[in-house]
Structures are given as C-alpha cells and as structure tokens.
Scaffold this motif. Structure first.
Motif, mmCIF file in Angstrom:
data_model
loop_
_atom_site.group_PDB
_atom_site.id
_atom_site.type_symbol
_atom_site.label_atom_id
_atom_site.label_comp_id
_atom_site.label_asym_id
_atom_site.label_seq_id
_atom_site.Cartn_x
_atom_site.Cartn_y
_atom_site.Cartn_z
ATOM 1 N N GLU A 291 -1.049 -11.769 13.860
ATOM 2 C CA GLU A 291 -1.135 -13.276 12.929
ATOM 3 C C GLU A 291 -0.193 -14.437 13.538
ATOM 4 O O GLU A 291 -0.548 -15.396 13.167
ATOM 5 C CB GLU A 291 0.480 -12.928 11.410
ATOM 6 C CG GLU A 291 -0.649 -12.018 10.593
ATOM 7 C CD GLU A 291 0.076 -11.261 9.878
ATOM 8 O OE1 GLU A 291 1.712 -11.364 9.702
ATOM 9 O OE2 GLU A 291 -0.138 -10.622 8.735
ATOM 10 N N ALA A 292 0.789 -14.150 14.538
ATOM 11 C CA ALA A 292 0.816 -15.433 15.058
ATOM 12 C C ALA A 292 0.092 -15.863 15.938
ATOM 13 O O ALA A 292 -0.075 -17.441 15.545
ATOM 14 C CB ALA A 292 2.349 -14.959 15.430
ATOM 15 N N THR B 182 4.370 -2.840 12.832
ATOM 16 C CA THR B 182 4.082 -3.967 11.747
ATOM 17 C C THR B 182 4.750 -5.207 13.300
ATOM 18 O O THR B 182 4.409 -6.137 12.598
ATOM 19 C CB THR B 182 5.782 -3.612 10.742
ATOM 20 O OG1 THR B 182 5.553 -2.391 10.161
ATOM 21 C CG2 THR B 182 5.638 -5.335 10.278
ATOM 22 N N HIS B 183 5.458 -4.858 14.107
ATOM 23 C CA HIS B 183 5.718 -5.835 14.940
ATOM 24 C C HIS B 183 4.103 -6.812 15.275
ATOM 25 O O HIS B 183 4.121 -7.294 16.115
ATOM 26 C CB HIS B 183 6.684 -5.739 15.906
ATOM 27 C CG HIS B 183 7.600 -5.451 15.311
ATOM 28 N ND1 HIS B 183 8.458 -6.342 15.476
ATOM 29 C CD2 HIS B 183 8.692 -4.305 15.396
ATOM 30 C CE1 HIS B 183 9.942 -5.969 14.675
ATOM 31 N NE2 HIS B 183 9.947 -4.440 14.960
ATOM 32 N N ARG C 147 0.168 -2.814 4.069
ATOM 33 C CA ARG C 147 0.996 -4.398 4.661
ATOM 34 C C ARG C 147 1.730 -5.068 4.150
ATOM 35 O O ARG C 147 3.449 -4.991 4.537
ATOM 36 C CB ARG C 147 0.530 -5.582 5.013
ATOM 37 C CG ARG C 147 0.442 -6.271 5.800
ATOM 38 C CD ARG C 147 0.349 -6.251 7.176
ATOM 39 N NE ARG C 147 0.698 -6.947 8.862
ATOM 40 C CZ ARG C 147 2.176 -7.711 8.152
ATOM 41 N NH1 ARG C 147 3.448 -6.983 8.204
ATOM 42 N NH2 ARG C 147 2.319 -8.348 9.078
ATOM 43 N N ARG D 240 2.808 -8.586 13.151
ATOM 44 C CA ARG D 240 2.956 -9.666 12.835
ATOM 45 C C ARG D 240 2.448 -10.816 14.704
ATOM 46 O O ARG D 240 2.806 -11.952 14.460
ATOM 47 C CB ARG D 240 4.502 -9.639 13.474
ATOM 48 C CG ARG D 240 5.129 -9.709 12.169
ATOM 49 C CD ARG D 240 6.700 -9.799 12.480
ATOM 50 N NE ARG D 240 7.790 -8.899 11.566
ATOM 51 C CZ ARG D 240 9.041 -9.074 10.722
ATOM 52 N NH1 ARG D 240 9.314 -9.758 11.459
ATOM 53 N NH2 ARG D 240 9.461 -9.498 9.570
ATOM 54 N N GLN D 241 2.653 -10.447 15.680
ATOM 55 C CA GLN D 241 2.273 -11.010 16.633
ATOM 56 C C GLN D 241 0.676 -11.553 16.231
ATOM 57 O O GLN D 241 0.278 -12.794 16.734
ATOM 58 C CB GLN D 241 2.569 -10.425 17.858
ATOM 59 C CG GLN D 241 3.544 -9.879 18.663
ATOM 60 C CD GLN D 241 3.684 -9.116 19.998
ATOM 61 O OE1 GLN D 241 2.977 -8.537 20.111
ATOM 62 N NE2 GLN D 241 4.418 -8.805 20.122
ATOM 63 N N GLU E 23 5.973 -4.374 5.545
ATOM 64 C CA GLU E 23 7.019 -5.860 5.881
ATOM 65 C C GLU E 23 7.723 -5.226 5.596
ATOM 66 O O GLU E 23 8.879 -5.694 6.270
ATOM 67 C CB GLU E 23 6.163 -7.042 5.732
ATOM 68 C CG GLU E 23 6.936 -8.207 6.092
ATOM 69 C CD GLU E 23 6.753 -8.282 7.405
ATOM 70 O OE1 GLU E 23 7.716 -8.845 8.555
ATOM 71 O OE2 GLU E 23 5.230 -8.039 7.918
#
Length: 105
Positions: free
Chosen positions: A89-90, A82-83, A15, A86-87, A19
C-alpha cells in the motif's frame, strides 16, 4: 502465490480484520465493534463469522479458546502478511498510476 494472498484479503472484511488485530488480540465482541467503527457499510454477523473462519482456515488467525477471555489473534503468518500488505500500500501511494500508459507514447 498471489492467488492465496488475494483469497485471504478479498473476503468481506478480511483485510480490515487483519489490520485491526495487528495491534493485538481481541475478543469476538470487541473485534466486531472495532470492525463496525472502520467499516464503510453495515457488518453482518454471519459474514463476519464466515470471514473469521476463513482466516483461521488459511492460518492467518487463531482463536485462543484456552484463555479467558477467549480471543482472536494474528498468527505469525498473519502478521507477516499484514506487514507486507502495508508495504504494498505504501508503494502504491508513492507510485500512483499515470493517466496514460507510457507505452502509448
């Protein structure tokens, strides 16, 4: 589907490598140094190399050897993953788990 994602990001440093490379390609040494800066424990070169190989085998990274200097870069698939991570995780930050399960009420 989720098993493939898990295999990609569950490898040691997988990960973090994805990133780091989201900001652009890096040479091996530069990537290793950057990983050491964000790692919460020592980074061993064998583990690092094995993770790079696994991410390449999964189609998430490419090792650009025709260029000088040689560098590692995310593939289109690696960028999308990766994007997406991120979503996720948000979403996790916005929706913390409740202390007790609402089904118990």
């Amino acid at each position: 589907m989720l098993q493939r994602v898990h295999q990609a990001v569950d490898r040691t440093w997988g990960r973090e490598i994805l990133e780091i490379l989201l900001s652009g390609p890096l040479r091996y040494t530069d990537l290793f140094v950057r990983l050491g800066e964000v790692a919460d424990r020592p980074v061993h070169s064998r583990t690092f190399q094995a993770t790079l190989k696994a991410l390449i085998d999964q189609g998430l990274l490419e090792h650009r050897t025709a260029r000088v200097p040689k560098e590692y870069a995310l593939t289109a698939s690696g960028r999308r993953l990766t994007h997406a991570l991120r979503q996720i995780e948000a979403w996790d930050q916005e929706h913390p788990a409740e202390q007790s399960d609402s089904r118990d009420a």
